[in-house]
Design a protein around this motif. Sequence first.
Motif, PDB file in Angstrom:
ATOM      1  N   HIS A 107      44.479  39.219  34.540  1.00 34.28           N
ATOM      2  CA  HIS A 107      44.273  39.691  35.921  1.00 34.28           C
ATOM      3  C   HIS A 107      43.816  38.562  36.864  1.00 34.28           C
ATOM      4  CE1 HIS A 107      43.116  42.896  38.828  1.00 34.28           C
ATOM      5  NE2 HIS A 107      42.171  42.041  39.170  1.00 34.28           N
ATOM      6  N   HIS A 111      45.617  36.799  40.289  1.00 31.05           N
ATOM      7  CA  HIS A 111      45.071  36.665  41.649  1.00 31.05           C
ATOM      8  C   HIS A 111      45.265  35.241  42.178  1.00 31.05           C
ATOM      9  CE1 HIS A 111      43.254  40.356  43.024  1.00 31.05           C
ATOM     10  NE2 HIS A 111      42.595  40.552  41.893  1.00 31.05           N
ATOM     11  N   TYR A 128      37.334  32.477  42.917  1.00 32.90           N
ATOM     12  CA  TYR A 128      37.791  33.823  42.552  1.00 32.90           C
ATOM     13  C   TYR A 128      36.584  34.751  42.574  1.00 32.90           C
ATOM     14  CZ  TYR A 128      39.376  37.509  39.312  1.00 32.90           C
ATOM     15  OH  TYR A 128      39.660  38.715  38.716  1.00 32.90           O
ATOM     16  N   ASP A 285      43.382  44.666  44.216  1.00 28.61           N
ATOM     17  CA  ASP A 285      44.192  44.738  42.996  1.00 28.61           C
ATOM     18  C   ASP A 285      45.591  45.237  43.340  1.00 28.61           C
ATOM     19  OD1 ASP A 285      42.050  43.833  41.648  1.00 28.61           O
ATOM     20  OD2 ASP A 285      41.492  45.754  40.754  1.00 28.61           O
TER      21      ASP A 285
END
Length: 324
Positions: A107, A111, A128, A285
């Motif tokens: 994940h 990003h 992040y 997301d």
Amino acid sequence: MAIIGIESSAHTFGVGIIENGKILANVKSMYKIGNKGMIPIEVAEHHIQSCKDTINEALDVAGIKTQDINGIGYTMGPGLGPCLQVGLLSAKTLSYRLKVPIIPVNHGVAHVEITKHTKNLKDPIALYVSGGNSQILVLDKKNRKYRILGETFDMGIGNAIDNLARNLGLEHAWGSEVERLAKNGRYIEMPYTVKGMDFSFTGLLTNAIELLKKESKEDVCYSFQETAFAMLCEATERVLLLSKKEELCICGGVAQNSRLTQMLSSIAQEHNITFAKAENQFNADNGAMIALVAENSIKNGFSANFNECTTKQRYRIDEAIVYE
Ligand code: FE2
């Protein structure tokens, strides 16, 4: 080659479709978080109820049919176990039915990669910042892995903001509510913890909650944001000086906070380097970022064994192989 990406690590069931780097669809269905926060099994139930419609909506938006899909990416982790399982099962069902490859995706990598892709970055430092994560990353291109040069010792900045917001009695969306209140606050000194390129938020959070007994919501929100974001910026600036990179980006859910973006952007300006942030749809997301990483993996010849595709709740970003 159209690739579908399925994201289900937390409250969002997201489906994206990409074809040769072009994002054809990025749709989502979000679980509504109440005051109790996220109960994983309830969120997973939401994902089960919405997976079919969300996949069909993405196909409609992209203007393609299932037969046009050449590969499936899904979020392997990190995330909430039951939620990740729904994404895995959706991806496996599609992969089995369409007889196309399935690709597990980290994940956090997704990003950063969608930010690089949409903002044309070559080799940035990435801050992040999300609910569970706060990390400063650079890509070790030789070993194809992100290196974590700085990170939180305890909680992610997003969870710290959400926790403060719950103590303020705010309704969801917490992050944007704290940001709104902070606009009218004045500064009160709060604990500031940076050790080298790492940082900590629990002491700051405890102090902020305590200060709510005697200070205004606006002042606490303003001071909390200014202190936490200054910590993130100090550590990031240290990485910048050490790595001598010429690009800086911010990604993840908290990248949607305009104050943090503004502070980081002014650091980039001072050092005369490029600063970039993807559109907010990619910091929240989303499935498009999963599709992108899956497409890049397939193009680089990576394949995964169907039966070995699983989920991993604590899948650290520095464990994943990155195909650009
Ligand atoms: Fe995320």
